[in-house]
Scaffold this motif. Structure first.
Motif, PDB file in Angstrom:
ATOM      1  N   ILE A 187      45.362  38.510  37.078  1.00  0.00           N
ATOM      2  CA  ILE A 187      45.976  38.084  38.335  1.00  0.00           C
ATOM      3  C   ILE A 187      46.694  36.757  38.126  1.00  0.00           C
ATOM      4  O   ILE A 187      46.113  35.790  37.631  1.00  0.00           O
ATOM      5  N   ALA A 188      47.957  36.741  38.488  1.00  0.00           N
ATOM      6  CA  ALA A 188      48.804  35.573  38.291  1.00  0.00           C
ATOM      7  C   ALA A 188      48.495  34.503  39.335  1.00  0.00           C
ATOM      8  O   ALA A 188      47.938  34.783  40.401  1.00  0.00           O
ATOM      9  N   ALA A 212      39.635  36.352  43.070  1.00  0.00           N
ATOM     10  CA  ALA A 212      38.700  35.996  42.000  1.00  0.00           C
ATOM     11  C   ALA A 212      37.530  36.964  41.928  1.00  0.00           C
ATOM     12  O   ALA A 212      37.101  37.367  40.838  1.00  0.00           O
ATOM     13  N   SER A 213      36.997  37.364  43.089  1.00  0.00           N
ATOM     14  CA  SER A 213      35.855  38.273  43.078  1.00  0.00           C
ATOM     15  C   SER A 213      36.268  39.677  42.653  1.00  0.00           C
ATOM     16  O   SER A 213      35.518  40.368  41.947  1.00  0.00           O
ATOM     17  N   ALA A 214      37.466  40.114  43.038  1.00  0.00           N
ATOM     18  CA  ALA A 214      37.952  41.416  42.591  1.00  0.00           C
ATOM     19  C   ALA A 214      38.208  41.402  41.086  1.00  0.00           C
ATOM     20  O   ALA A 214      37.909  42.381  40.383  1.00  0.00           O
ATOM     21  N   ALA A 215      38.748  40.305  40.575  1.00  0.00           N
ATOM     22  CA  ALA A 215      38.967  40.186  39.138  1.00  0.00           C
ATOM     23  C   ALA A 215      37.637  40.226  38.388  1.00  0.00           C
ATOM     24  O   ALA A 215      37.518  40.865  37.333  1.00  0.00           O
ATOM     25  N   ALA A 216      36.633  39.550  38.946  1.00  0.00           N
ATOM     26  CA  ALA A 216      35.315  39.560  38.314  1.00  0.00           C
ATOM     27  C   ALA A 216      34.763  40.971  38.235  1.00  0.00           C
ATOM     28  O   ALA A 216      34.238  41.400  37.200  1.00  0.00           O
ATOM     29  N   ALA A 240      52.072  42.214  43.402  1.00  0.00           N
ATOM     30  CA  ALA A 240      51.260  43.437  43.501  1.00  0.00           C
ATOM     31  C   ALA A 240      49.865  43.114  44.011  1.00  0.00           C
ATOM     32  O   ALA A 240      49.292  43.852  44.831  1.00  0.00           O
ATOM     33  N   TYR A 241      49.317  42.009  43.548  1.00  0.00           N
ATOM     34  CA  TYR A 241      48.002  41.558  44.015  1.00  0.00           C
ATOM     35  C   TYR A 241      48.055  41.122  45.474  1.00  0.00           C
ATOM     36  O   TYR A 241      47.181  41.467  46.281  1.00  0.00           O
ATOM     37  N   ILE A 257      44.086  46.940  41.862  1.00  0.00           N
ATOM     38  CA  ILE A 257      43.607  47.065  40.482  1.00  0.00           C
ATOM     39  C   ILE A 257      43.330  48.524  40.139  1.00  0.00           C
ATOM     40  O   ILE A 257      43.673  48.995  39.045  1.00  0.00           O
ATOM     41  N   ALA A 258      42.743  49.259  41.085  1.00  0.00           N
ATOM     42  CA  ALA A 258      42.433  50.668  40.836  1.00  0.00           C
ATOM     43  C   ALA A 258      43.705  51.487  40.633  1.00  0.00           C
ATOM     44  O   ALA A 258      43.769  52.361  39.748  1.00  0.00           O
ATOM     45  N   ILE A 259      44.728  51.231  41.458  1.00  0.00           N
ATOM     46  CA  ILE A 259      45.993  51.952  41.309  1.00  0.00           C
ATOM     47  C   ILE A 259      46.611  51.688  39.944  1.00  0.00           C
ATOM     48  O   ILE A 259      47.033  52.618  39.233  1.00  0.00           O
ATOM     49  N   LEU A 260      46.682  50.425  39.553  1.00  0.00           N
ATOM     50  CA  LEU A 260      47.283  50.087  38.267  1.00  0.00           C
ATOM     51  C   LEU A 260      46.468  50.661  37.111  1.00  0.00           C
ATOM     52  O   LEU A 260      47.030  51.148  36.123  1.00  0.00           O
TER      53      LEU A 260
END
Length: 414
Positions: free
Chosen positions: A105-106, A123-127, A356-357, A373-376
């Protein structure tokens, strides 16, 4: 003659299986989003125009952004056949650590403006996904709060060199103390780009109520309820430095930034140093000669210099010149997992997603970022299987052709 018969009731009952309706409105709308474009459509519907355009827009005529996205559309894949890839490995080692996917995530400024969960959602989704999260100097959540939201994952910090240099030095020290493993030294913002959508919308930071914003907000009460009942928007990591939001934003743009500043930051930060906003081969080579760990080919999402170079077009030449000596990454224009696969095939070690994020965030908060994230991830895995590759390491330039749309006119030799 076609043989006919009376319908068989058991057969009809097998066909008449109805899907259980989803009563949760957020889950229902996110479940219908099959692409990042779908999330953008939902985000536009749910977010006031000024806030949406702040995210969606770019500088001046928005040519840089449009060209960057078009460059990804103008590719041709070359799949291998009879190469089974039932399981694909999307993981990558990047800047000394792992990432479960070839993107992170940028950094984005004023993220809580788009949706109140802001950087905490990112941050929590990235984790949860096992990918890096990058916090902007102009983020609306502090360095320490992002660390708390992503305590065991990889956090990166994007640094603007402020006019008052000690502010940037202190941010660098705080990021290091919080365990951020990578610092992105940003070089493409000596002055602010001309964001014409914002000017036409009468948009200001922080947002101010006008007749137009009130009218636009009427069908979107949820956004205003969140905005008015949560802590005020501020540059959270800068909240103790003094000055208004506008003054701090102006201070973040400094035309005197130089290689000397890069040297100081390198001495202060013990982790990896990446320079973000590189837009030509010459600068790439000089930065690698100076020993930076990586570069991000980026035109700031088209939000600074309009008609800037297209990062995806630069990628093969830059990788050929410096790819063996430094980590080359890319952002700007990524809207599909196939864009990411093409970038990796042409030599990028990693990619970053910004809009996108944010589209996912605006569409549904933390769950919306998860959906992005799931789509990508699905698009990356499907593209790899269709190409006949089981791991990112198997992707090569032979898998992609960049089709030519904008061809430069040869320069005179004399």
């Amino acid at each position: 003659m076609v043989q006919r018969q009376l319908p068989q009731i058991p057969a009809l009952l097998e066909l008449m299986q109805f899907k259980t309706p989803e009563l949760n409105g957020k889950k229902r709308r996110l479940g219908k989003a099959l692409t990042i474009g779908d999330l953008r459509t939902i985000a536009k519907r749910r977010t006031p125009k000024a806030a949406f355009d702040y995210t969606d827009g770019a500088a001046e005529g928005e040519l840089s952004l449009a060209r960057a996205r078009q460059a990804f559309r103008d590719i041709e894949f070359h799949p291998g056949i009879l190469r089974p890839a039932p399981d694909v490995d999307t993981s990558v080692e990047i800047l000394g650590g792992p990432s479960a996917l070839p993107f992170g995530i940028a950094p984005t400024g004023f993220t809580r403006l788009m949706q109140t969960e802001g950087e905490i959602a990112g941050a929590s989704a990235a984790a949860a996904a096992g990918i890096p999260f990058t916090l902007s100097t102009l983020g609306t959540t502090s360095i320490e709060a992002v660390k708390a939201a992503n305590p065991h994952g990889r956090n990166w910090f994007q640094l603007y060199v402020m006019r008052e240099r000690e502010i940037s030095y202190e941010l660098t020290r705080r990021a290091a103390a919080a365990g951020f493993d990578t610092l992105m030294f940003t070089v493409d913002t000596p002055v602010a780009g001309a964001r014409l959508r914002d000017k036409r919308n009468g948009f200001s930071i922080p947002p101010q109520l006008t007749l137009g914003t009130i009218i636009n907000a009427i069908p979107r009460p949820w956004w205003w309820i969140d905005f008015l009942t949560t802590p005020p928007l501020e540059f959270a990591s800068l909240s103790s430095t003094g000055g208004t939001v506008g003054e701090l934003l102006d201070a973040a743009m400094d035309p005197t930034i130089s290689y000397d500043d890069l040297a100081v930051i390198r001495d202060l930060f013990p982790g990896k140093i990446v320079v973000k906003g590189v837009q030509n081969i010459e600068d790439s080579k000089r930065l690698v000669d100076l020993g930076v760990d990586g570069i991000v080919l980026s035109n700031h999402g088209g939000r600074q210099l309009d008609r800037a170079p297209i990062p995806f077009h630069l990628l093969p030449d830059v990788v050929r010149e410096v790819g063996a000596d430094a980590t080359v990454m890319i952002d700007t224009g990524i809207m599909n997992g196939a864009d990411i696969v093409a970038s990796i095939a042409l030599g990028a070690k990693f990619t970053l997603i910004g809009r996108a994020y944010l589209y996912g965030l605006m569409a549904g908060g933390r769950e919306g970022v998860d959906r992005t994230i799931a789509i990508l991830r699905t698009e990356i895995e499907r593209t790899m299987r269709l190409l006949g590759v089981a791991s990112l390491a198997e992707l090569e330039p032979k898998h992609v052709t960049q089709l030519q749309r904008l061809a430069p006119i040869p320069r005179p030799t004399a």
